[in-house]
Design a protein around this motif. Sequence first.
Motif, mmCIF file in Angstrom:
data_model
loop_
_atom_site.group_PDB
_atom_site.id
_atom_site.type_symbol
_atom_site.label_atom_id
_atom_site.label_comp_id
_atom_site.label_asym_id
_atom_site.label_seq_id
_atom_site.Cartn_x
_atom_site.Cartn_y
_atom_site.Cartn_z
ATOM 1 N N LYS A 121 21.877 -24.877 -30.098
ATOM 2 C CA LYS A 121 21.511 -24.498 -31.462
ATOM 3 C C LYS A 121 22.742 -24.452 -32.366
ATOM 4 O O LYS A 121 22.704 -24.889 -33.520
ATOM 5 N N ALA A 122 23.854 -23.946 -31.841
ATOM 6 C CA ALA A 122 25.066 -23.774 -32.661
ATOM 7 C C ALA A 122 25.838 -25.069 -32.865
ATOM 8 O O ALA A 122 26.417 -25.297 -33.934
ATOM 9 N N THR A 123 25.868 -25.936 -31.864
ATOM 10 C CA THR A 123 26.783 -27.091 -31.901
ATOM 11 C C THR A 123 26.094 -28.453 -32.006
ATOM 12 O O THR A 123 26.757 -29.477 -32.167
ATOM 13 N N ASN A 124 24.763 -28.451 -31.871
ATOM 14 C CA ASN A 124 23.996 -29.715 -31.837
ATOM 15 C C ASN A 124 24.308 -30.551 -30.597
ATOM 16 O O ASN A 124 23.999 -31.744 -30.553
ATOM 17 N N MET A 163 30.945 -38.717 -39.739
ATOM 18 C CA MET A 163 31.609 -37.482 -40.176
ATOM 19 C C MET A 163 30.612 -36.472 -40.754
ATOM 20 O O MET A 163 30.914 -35.283 -40.826
ATOM 21 N N ALA A 164 29.451 -36.956 -41.175
ATOM 22 C CA ALA A 164 28.459 -36.070 -41.790
ATOM 23 C C ALA A 164 27.358 -35.678 -40.808
ATOM 24 O O ALA A 164 26.350 -35.092 -41.200
ATOM 25 N N GLU A 165 27.554 -35.981 -39.533
ATOM 26 C CA GLU A 165 26.516 -35.745 -38.522
ATOM 27 C C GLU A 165 26.034 -34.300 -38.495
ATOM 28 O O GLU A 165 24.832 -34.025 -38.537
ATOM 29 N N ASN A 166 26.951 -33.354 -38.431
ATOM 30 C CA ASN A 166 26.558 -31.951 -38.312
ATOM 31 C C ASN A 166 25.849 -31.458 -39.559
ATOM 32 O O ASN A 166 24.852 -30.734 -39.475
#
Length: 326
Positions: free
Chosen positions: A256-259, A134-137
Amino acid sequence: MKHISILVPKGAILGSLEGSRQLLTQVNDFFRQKDEPPVFNVQLVGLSKETPVSGGIFTVNTDVTLKDVTKTDLIIIPAIDGDLQQAIEKNRDFIPWIIEQYKGGAEVASLCLGAFLMAATGIVNGKRCATHWMAENAFKRMYPEVELVREKIITDEKGIYSSGGAFSYLNLILHLIGKFAGREMAILAAKVFAIEIGRESQSSFVIFRGQKDHEDEPVKKAQEFIENNVTERISVEDLAAKFAIGRRNFERRFKKATNNTPVEYIQRVKIEVAKMTLESSRKNVNEVMYDVGYSDTKAFRSVFKKITGLSPVDYRNKYNKELAFN
């Protein structure tokens, strides 16, 4: 005897802290039962003697404070709670001590969201690290120099260890027990505490929500288009043309925006819908495959397994609520 320092950060999650201490000290009891000396010297180490944890519900009385520990062999950083940036600021005094100990030969292990505090030291730059899916981004945004591995339960690289989400920290502690006290003791601990040993992947637990915490509006619209047209076969060329952006520029901005690359994002959205259908309906795998825009069974199964770690059939058998009670 291996000296183990379990840190007690302000706002730590009590479960991973106490669970680690209990498992490691139990191993010492196993050795005592065999009339052999203990192998671990386990200490709780804090910034102060009393530390509030789990949102202030509990207070942990530490064995020692940082200034009392001049040398240790293994540092364990438990999960931290709340706003992660604030949690790091509250516990910033741990950082130079961890760096000093690591340079002096100590190994460092993070449990779940403890990876954020470990990464703040810089010792994980260029290395692999796991944390809660859940903390990936947030992790990728804060620590782009670290190679985050979303699928792994455990990483073990050059004296740096980490575990995936929540209770998977138990698997890392078993891994450390096996490494420093022997495989026999790790198996015994797994049996006594009823922990499934040998788990390697957290992929089947991941719920993909997409990363929309960015300011690139055309990319957001492309994400929404993908999510609203799951049954369609969407190409990167179609998306770039639809939003009047050159393909290479579109791919660069999207990543870049979404990984995720556009192809990865399309795949993850489709597989997330497939997962939910397999969990909640009686549809067979082919029906689900067609529902999310795949016509090639081999390709669907390959992508599904790559993302979840399970075949579609195994996933359905494991998580379908109706099948579970039949």
